[in-house]
Design a protein around this motif. Structure first.
Motif, PDB file in Angstrom:
ATOM      1  N   LEU A 132       0.838  -1.197   0.000  1.00  0.00           N
ATOM      2  CA  LEU A 132       0.000   0.000   0.000  1.00  0.00           C
ATOM      3  C   LEU A 132       0.878   1.254   0.000  1.00  0.00           C
ATOM      4  N   ALA A 133       1.936   1.233   0.814  1.00  0.00           N
ATOM      5  CA  ALA A 133       2.828   2.396   0.901  1.00  0.00           C
ATOM      6  C   ALA A 133       3.506   2.672  -0.436  1.00  0.00           C
ATOM      7  N   ARG A 134       4.022   1.624  -1.090  1.00  0.00           N
ATOM      8  CA  ARG A 134       4.709   1.848  -2.367  1.00  0.00           C
ATOM      9  C   ARG A 134       3.732   2.330  -3.433  1.00  0.00           C
ATOM     10  N   THR A 135       2.480   1.856  -3.369  1.00  0.00           N
ATOM     11  CA  THR A 135       1.475   2.320  -4.321  1.00  0.00           C
ATOM     12  C   THR A 135       1.208   3.806  -4.118  1.00  0.00           C
ATOM     13  N   TYR A 136       1.009   4.207  -2.870  1.00  0.00           N
ATOM     14  CA  TYR A 136       0.794   5.629  -2.579  1.00  0.00           C
ATOM     15  C   TYR A 136       2.001   6.465  -3.023  1.00  0.00           C
ATOM     16  N   ALA A 137       3.207   5.975  -2.747  1.00  0.00           N
ATOM     17  CA  ALA A 137       4.402   6.725  -3.115  1.00  0.00           C
ATOM     18  C   ALA A 137       4.491   6.907  -4.630  1.00  0.00           C
ATOM     19  N   LEU A 138       4.193   5.851  -5.378  1.00  0.00           N
ATOM     20  CA  LEU A 138       4.245   5.946  -6.830  1.00  0.00           C
ATOM     21  C   LEU A 138       3.146   6.854  -7.380  1.00  0.00           C
TER      22      LEU A 138
ATOM     23  N   ALA B 267       1.794   7.423   2.074  1.00  0.00           N
ATOM     24  CA  ALA B 267       2.795   6.359   2.059  1.00  0.00           C
ATOM     25  C   ALA B 267       3.485   6.252   3.418  1.00  0.00           C
ATOM     26  N   ASP B 268       3.908   7.398   3.969  1.00  0.00           N
ATOM     27  CA  ASP B 268       4.569   7.395   5.276  1.00  0.00           C
ATOM     28  C   ASP B 268       3.631   6.888   6.368  1.00  0.00           C
ATOM     29  N   ALA B 269       2.371   7.300   6.293  1.00  0.00           N
ATOM     30  CA  ALA B 269       1.394   6.860   7.297  1.00  0.00           C
ATOM     31  C   ALA B 269       1.196   5.353   7.232  1.00  0.00           C
ATOM     32  N   ALA B 270       1.172   4.790   6.029  1.00  0.00           N
ATOM     33  CA  ALA B 270       0.988   3.343   5.888  1.00  0.00           C
ATOM     34  C   ALA B 270       2.163   2.591   6.510  1.00  0.00           C
ATOM     35  N   LEU B 271       3.367   3.069   6.293  1.00  0.00           N
ATOM     36  CA  LEU B 271       4.533   2.414   6.895  1.00  0.00           C
ATOM     37  C   LEU B 271       4.510   2.526   8.415  1.00  0.00           C
ATOM     38  N   ASP B 272       4.161   3.677   8.919  1.00  0.00           N
ATOM     39  CA  ASP B 272       4.080   3.864  10.373  1.00  0.00           C
ATOM     40  C   ASP B 272       3.007   2.975  10.984  1.00  0.00           C
TER      41      ASP B 272
END
Length: 306
Positions: free
Chosen positions: A134-140, A147-152
């Motif tokens: 999910l984070a990489r999708t948001y980042a792209l 993206a940062d929120a998903a990783l956290d």
């Protein structure tokens, strides 16, 4: 996971025709293979899943195991079909939704892909790989706060700095974020663990990125070392994607294109990454890149049309 496998073997000895037990044993072996990169466990997982399927074709988890087996064999079409079979039996299967969402996002259908990954995480908030995807999708998509929120949130749900390192490290590289790289390198070096192959492959590039003001030294790319020993075509594809990123960000366009072609020769189906990853910009004017993208686009169209 080893204890779970042994308990399920004992359960099978007591109930040799129970499809649920066979399905659970296949699932446990598959997860064991993912943690230890064990080819033997993956082969045995496939065998138990097929036995479970023959005994009782109604069990959604059996198809999820087969989806993972096919994914790591490099058979994307069969993998997606298996995950869809799992969802036909259990629409709220967290793992199947997560992987179908990942396939769709990589193919460019980010709206449905994100929806499915978010559904998976509502069902199972501790599913780390879904948070990374999910984070990489948001980042792209350029949605960096998300993206940062998903990783956290993934770490808060039971992850660790080591398990999330590849996702964080790649996104940091994409952004050219020197301070982010500095903090991430310090954080990883403080951990009293050896780390995954992915960490060992990417950490030298992030160190050189800090030393060089945001541009990694392409010679710091050691991904080829891991590609030589990783058996899963899916995992080797990932390794060559990381190599492409490091070399492209470091200015080695020919080396990046070499790595990209290796990824495409395996199981690359990531149009979103090809089109949106910022560090790949220098590659996109090359005819070699155009050939890769055309091949991946054709593979993606065939896959989603299955």
């Amino acid at each position: 996971m080893g204890e779970a496998v042994e308990l399920l073997r004992k359960a099978h000895a007591l109930a040799p025709n129970d499809g649920l037990v066979m399905s659970a044993l296949g699932a446990a072996l598959m997860r064991s293979s993912l943690m230890a990169s064990g080819e033997d466990a993956r082969v045995e997982a496939e065998d138990w899943a097929l036995r479970a399927l023959a005994s009782d074709p109604s069990i959604a988890e059996t198809y999820t195991t087969l989806g993972l087996v096919r994914l790591h064999q490099g058979n994307l079409k069969a993998s997606l079909k298996a995950f869809r079979e799992a969802l036909a039996r259990n629409p709220r299967s967290a793992e199947a939704n997560s992987y179908v969402g990942r396939f769709l996002a990589e193919a460019g259908n980010t709206t449905e892909g994100v929806r499915r990954m978010e559904l998976a995480l509502r069902v199972d908030p501790a599913m780390q790989r879904a948070w990374w995807d999910l984070a990489r999708t948001y980042a792209l998509m350029g949605e960096h706060a998300k993206a940062d929120a998903a990783l956290d949130r993934g770490e808060a749900a039971g992850g660790s700095p080591d398990t999330s390192f590849m996702a964080r490290g790649r996104i940091t590289l994409w952004r050219g974020d020197v301070e982010g790289a500095r903090a991430l390198v310090a954080r990883m070096e403080s951990l009293a663990v050896d780390g995954s192959a992915g960490r060992k492959a990417l950490l030298p590039a992030l160190r050189s990125m800090v030393e060089n003001g945001g541009v990694p030294d392409p010679s710091a790319d050691v991904s080829h070392v891991f590609a030589a020993v990783v058996r899963s075509p899916s995992n080797r594809t990932f390794v060559w994607q990381v190599s492409t990123e490091v070399r492209a960000a470091g200015g080695d366009v020919d080396g990046a294109l070499d790595a990209l072609e290796k990824a495409a020769s395996l199981a690359l189906m990531d149009l979103l990454w090809l089109d949106r990853c910022p560090v790949l910009a220098p590659l996109r004017e090359s005819p070699r890149y155009g050939k890769v993208r055309a091949a991946v686009a054709a593979r993606t169209a065939e896959l989603l049309g299955a």
